[in-house]
Design a protein around this motif. Structure first.
Motif, PDB file in Angstrom:
ATOM      1  N   UNK A   1       1.244  -2.711   4.313  1.00  0.00           N
ATOM      2  CA  UNK A   1      -0.247  -2.347   4.677  1.00  0.00           C
ATOM      3  C   UNK A   1      -0.984  -3.660   4.676  1.00  0.00           C
ATOM      4  N   UNK A   2      -1.720  -3.682   5.515  1.00  0.00           N
ATOM      5  CA  UNK A   2      -2.544  -5.053   5.468  1.00  0.00           C
ATOM      6  C   UNK A   2      -4.218  -4.672   5.673  1.00  0.00           C
ATOM      7  N   UNK A   3      -5.170  -5.701   5.236  1.00  0.00           N
ATOM      8  CA  UNK A   3      -6.333  -5.554   5.515  1.00  0.00           C
ATOM      9  C   UNK A   3      -6.661  -4.972   6.835  1.00  0.00           C
ATOM     10  N   UNK A   4      -7.432  -3.795   6.869  1.00  0.00           N
ATOM     11  CA  UNK A   4      -7.757  -3.354   8.372  1.00  0.00           C
ATOM     12  C   UNK A   4      -7.038  -2.231   8.991  1.00  0.00           C
ATOM     13  N   UNK A   5      -5.878  -2.044   8.366  1.00  0.00           N
ATOM     14  CA  UNK A   5      -4.623  -0.957   8.879  1.00  0.00           C
ATOM     15  C   UNK A   5      -5.604   0.117   8.966  1.00  0.00           C
ATOM     16  N   UNK A   6      -5.132   0.832   9.919  1.00  0.00           N
ATOM     17  CA  UNK A   6      -5.624   2.384  10.286  1.00  0.00           C
ATOM     18  C   UNK A   6      -4.461   3.187  10.131  1.00  0.00           C
ATOM     19  N   UNK A   7      -4.665   3.697   8.873  1.00  0.00           N
ATOM     20  CA  UNK A   7      -3.626   4.791   8.428  1.00  0.00           C
ATOM     21  C   UNK A   7      -4.067   6.259   8.849  1.00  0.00           C
ATOM     22  N   UNK A   8      -3.268   7.021   9.143  1.00  0.00           N
ATOM     23  CA  UNK A   8      -3.768   8.330   9.698  1.00  0.00           C
ATOM     24  C   UNK A   8      -2.673   9.418   8.702  1.00  0.00           C
TER      25      UNK A   8
END
Length: 293
Positions: A239-246
């Motif tokens: 995961x990176x900064x700004x990742x949009x996980x659902x």
């Protein structure tokens, strides 16, 4: 030393973070608005990498054991400098202070930072910086992993480093207004194909609001649930900064500075700049735009 008289809801030590350790499971952390902390440091003559405080919503009260120059940036809040001994009524003592300019404090002065009137977070720099022990090259508090100093509590004492520069010769800096609606640029991937075309239309065509359970780890959004085309499970991925996980409920979650470095829910896209979310109160409207598919 600085003595913490009132720590507030969440006040943490922050600097520009500890990038470069994701392969060890350590996120960047650091100030949620790095530019705001850099500005505060420049105003008091510090290096931009010096550690300061990130103050969330309710403000805090600090007593200074030595004369110091301070500067505050970020959310609008009432600032007062109390030069009198404890026990005086607030209406009888003190002087107002301004955000965005250097402020001189005498030894024994109490800096009172009130609740944010607009926005969510204020950053405080002190001449010399906060001299707490660094961990992996940074003094930042990581609220997820526990690296760095713990969040401030009433009665804590914070050591100060020696001043190394002079306050900036400015009268005031301009604080940009906090918008009621945020428009975030989204780049699709790496698992956008796990979602239906209708889900991507919802993500890009409807408004979401920032949930009250958001924190430094991530901004949870409330709105239209995103239906998945693939219902299987993923092994943990980076995961990176700004990742949009659902997650399973279909509500998007935008990862911020203290995000985990791996996760098992699909990431539908990545926001290229999460800085506006540093001042997003619960209920703030968020809209995504930008990707082509």
């Amino acid at each position: 030393m600085i003595e913490v008289l009132r720590a507030g809801a969440l006040t943490t030590v922050q600097d520009q973070g500890r990038p470069g350790f994701a392969h060890l499971g350590v996120p960047r952390s650091g100030a949620l608005d790095p530019a705001a902390l850099r500005l505060a440091n420049r105003l008091v003559g510090n290096p931009e990498t010096a550690a300061g405080l990130e103050i969330t919503l309710t403000g805090c009260d600090l007593r200074f054991g030595r004369a110091a120059c301070v500067a505050l940036t970020g959310a609008e809040a009432e600032v007062r400098i109390d030069r009198q001994p404890p026990g005086h009524r607030p209406a009888d003592v003190g002087r107002p202070g301004d955000l965005g300019r250097p402020l001189s404090l005498t030894a024994g002065a109490v800096l009172r930072i009130g609740p944010a009137r607009a926005g969510l977070r204020t950053w405080l720099a002190v001449s010399g910086g906060l001299d707490v022990p660094p961990v992996l090259g940074s003094r930042a508090t990581d609220t997820l992993s526990g690296l760095g100093p713990p969040p401030l509590r009433d009665g804590d004492r914070l050591p100060l480093g020696p001043p190394v520069g002079h306050p900036a010769p400015v009268d005031v800096t301009v604080t940009p207004p906090v918008p009621d609606e945020l428009r975030l640029t989204l780049h699709l991937g790496p698992r956008h194909d796990w979602f239906t075309p209708a889900a991507l239309d919802l993500l890009l065509g409807t408004a979401y609001t920032v949930s009250p359970v958001s924190n430094r780890v991530g901004a949870r959004l409330a709105g239209a649930a995103l239906p998945r085309a693939v219902t299987g499970e993923l092994p943990s991925e980076g995961l990176v900064l700004g990742a949009v996980q659902v997650p399973a409920d279909g509500q998007p979650l935008i990862f911020l500075a203290d995000h985990p470095t791996t996760g098992g829910y699909p990431v539908v896209g990545v926001v290229d700049d999460v800085t506006p979310l540093a001042q997003a109160r619960p209920g703030t409207t968020v809209r995504f735009h930008g990707p082509q598919r």
